[in-house]
Design an enzyme around this catalytic site. Sequence first.
Site, PDB file in Angstrom:
ATOM      1  CE  LYS B  79      -2.815  -3.049   6.421  1.00  0.00           C
ATOM      2  NZ  LYS B  79      -2.411  -4.087   5.450  1.00  0.00           N
ATOM      3  CB  SER B 154       1.330  -3.224   4.928  1.00  0.00           C
ATOM      4  OG  SER B 154       0.173  -3.991   4.623  1.00  0.00           O
ATOM      5  CB  SER B 178       0.419  -7.084   4.301  1.00  0.00           C
ATOM      6  OG  SER B 178       1.305  -6.328   3.510  1.00  0.00           O
TER       7      SER B 178
END
Lengths: 498, 504
Positions: B79, B154, B178
């Site tokens: 990420k 996310s 997330s």
Amino acid sequence: MSDTRDETPDYGDWEPVIGLEVHAQLLTESKLFCGCSASFGAAPNAHTCPVCMGFPGVLPVLNERALEFAIRTGIATGCTIPTRARWARKNYFYPDLPKGYQISMFDEPLAIGGGIDVETPAGTKRVRLTRIHMEEDAGKNIHDTDDAHSLVDLNRAGVPLMEIVSEPDIASAAEAADYLRTLRSLLQYLEVCDGNLEQGSFRCDANVSVRKKGDPKLGTRTEIKNINSFRNVERAIDSEIRRQIDLIESGGTVRQETRGWDADRGRTLAMRSKEDAHDYRYFPEPDLLPLEVPRERIEAIRGELPELPAARRDRFVEQYGIPDYDAGVLTARRDLADYYEAAVRTHPNPKALSNWVMGDVLRTVRERGLDEALVIRDWPVSAESLGRLVARIDDGTISGKIAKTVLEEMLASGAEPDDVIERKGLRQVTDAGAITGAVEEVLAANPDKVAEYRGGKDKLLGFFVGQIMKATGGKANPQAVNQILRARLGEPGTSSGG
Amino acid sequence: MSSSAPSTIDAASRALAAGELSATDLASAMLDRIAAVEPTVHALLTVTADRALADAREADRRRGAGESGPLLGIPIVLKDLFATDGIRTTCGSRILEHYVPPYDADAVTRLARAGAVLVGKANMDEFAMGSSNENSAFGPSRNPWDPGRVPGGSSGGSAAAVAAGECLGALGTDTGGSIRLPASYCGVTGLKPTYGRVSRYGVTAYASSLDQVGPFAHTVRDVSVLLGAIAGHDPRDSTSAPQPVPDYVAALTGDVRGLRFGIPAEYFADGIATAVEKSVREAIETLRGLGATVVDVSLPHTSYGIAAYYLIATAEASSNLARYDGVKYGHRAKRGADELLEMYRHTRDEGFGAEVKRRILLGTYALSAGYYDAYYRKAQKVRTLVRNDFRRAFETCDLILTPTSPGTAFRIGEKVADPLAMYLSDVFTVPTNLAGLPGLSVPCGFDEAGLPIGLQLLAPPFEEADLLRAGDAYQRATDFHERRPAEIGAASGGRSEASEQQSA
């Protein structure tokens, strides 16, 4: 300690109420939350890393040494160390604050209560402490080196500070200065802060209000910032007290505000009012665990406390039989007191050594600026050497006057007193024959003065002594000279002899 | 990637160990796959091709020198909020569009030590704030099962990259769901470990007391391998736990006999999609069939979780994001730079997206003088109640079983105008973060539209081994985790149309 004190000011029937907040830089090698050096004076941003520059993703790790220093201070000032303290974020925007918040403490500080006994001309005054907490310092914005830009130096960002907050127990500007000197001395004793005002490692903000004597209600207070010397503390607070009294007496009201001290103009100037005050939005710092200091650790730190200045002062009076004033001067600095005691161990003449340490030693230390450091390291004369020097006075080897010459030489070369005395031939002459010879020489060379003396001008004795000392290179024992000279000259006014 | 190339870490690791495949071949295959699917999926913000090939050569060299290990030569993505030394790390934000960190996050260092090969930095909601990936400043990732739909957020890019075969494993972060929500939406396995299990050092903070790093992969076994590599105490993160790291792979015995699964009624309430409830109930029966026990538990403060979360998380975020001020790094506005306050205002106005601004404002308000007690402090009290709920529930069960989310992947744009509806996607995941517990999402079915459904398993703190054992046993009995989306790029007309709309 009151050498720079002004006359105690008269504020009529007004009574000042003063509380002080001291930011003391903890004397650790590294910063509070990262491994960067905490030392002063490096090139801008030389002491920085992603952590103290607030890069994305970095986290603080507590410097345990800083925590220990703050606990030590709390214990030495009689504070309660709660079982739990908590870090909090103080949020505000400023370029010298890389994270946009300062890691500090808010509603759960490290130490609570306690107090400091301050010696004032009116006696011992207890100033209570509200709290002691830890926090990180901000960096520095520099506006005057570049026309187009403001620059930021983050060397100081993250340096460990301890904020020591007093209750409003201080009643005059002079007392405020006494409190600060006492506190600074204490911190230096504890070896937690070097107390250097100029380099900013000991900074003071003052909360000042005035009220009519006897009025139980406190007046509106102002906070004075940017005070960078003991002298300015007195001046700034006195000036602010007078400003507030004048304001109230002329029908105005004091506004709660922050004021800066302008040393050049000798007055405080409004910086920001309560309405402009920041809402710092404190909340518990989630990146650090609450501080739970075990009782055993607190007791261990308590057990390692050095003897503190007040106790040491009392002991010096008791043990060495020196005056309270002398004891106060000698114990104001831990290294000075240690030095004195080491000298006394070498040569047990506490009074004479007290005079030497307070006089020649301290004067020279100050002249050389060595007292700016927490511990005087560059002083070339060891306590033992000083003890041996005084021993040579006491055993009659040299006079007190010659001893000063010897000390000069010791300072210059680092030599031992005996070496200096031998090498320079400074051994005192006590042999009557040698002194009589010099007396005869001087009298023979000054027959007119001899006549004058005998005619009643007895002040000439000093002249003869001086000449004889000069002739012996200062080495003649002054008492022996006096004795022989008087015997040789007879009483002034009696024109007998010859 | 050829159809014969392995799609799990486990399979690839065996092939690498057997010499059937080199890490360099595998990395090249992944880069080809990335080139093929990225125009559609947009899971990555940076493809680190040179780094991937260098890492792969190094992995091959290490293997040649006698090293071995389950991640040696395995292609992964991170990420884009993990600090990577020398590789830009945007956090999905304009304000860090060109920011290149000078150091590696702890998890990145650990993966490199294990020999993993970095193929890219994954798309994400800006500063990890979002449930759909639509808050990325660089355009959303798309769900590989239907490019007209969101991958969840996310960590949507990480989940989508695994689902689309662009890597074999990925790291994300989970602050309120997330990791688990995008794992659920993308039909992959995702784990949010116990708070403190994995170091947060080098992970850009959203909400520090809730953020936790975790892995994505197709299988629980692969996730276990990744967790074993990244877990452990880090002296640079004061909140990282000193607990020893067990051998998670060794814990995968396949045996769940006697394990008690708690079913909280509050997680099967109104608003849950029929297909979701049906699949989760079937999963309960599957586990029961494997010898597990099922008990009813109650988590009565569940409904307060979202409210408490959006106060605590935004309060912390308002402070964590204060450092993006244009002074030290990142974007600085050109206008108004002659006055400090103007520089801050313009920089942050230009640099942050709408959702980030919304949360900074909300958090600033929650911490303000006069409101702190009513909001932040009260939210902390709710947090304690939620934590106590779980503690009490775990007195009668070993694991808790729930849907990961009430629904499946929604259409891009569908909830943008209604932040509250968006926030409710996280209603089943948020309480876990408030309590600091580990949570696992595994694929457990598909809805009428063929979209994946996620099963969530929760455990007491540091009981990841139980969680993974249960998830692995479930996967041994089912094949939902083995299903792959239809060939991306050869998508149906409807899907293409949806993606066209969104890129317009």
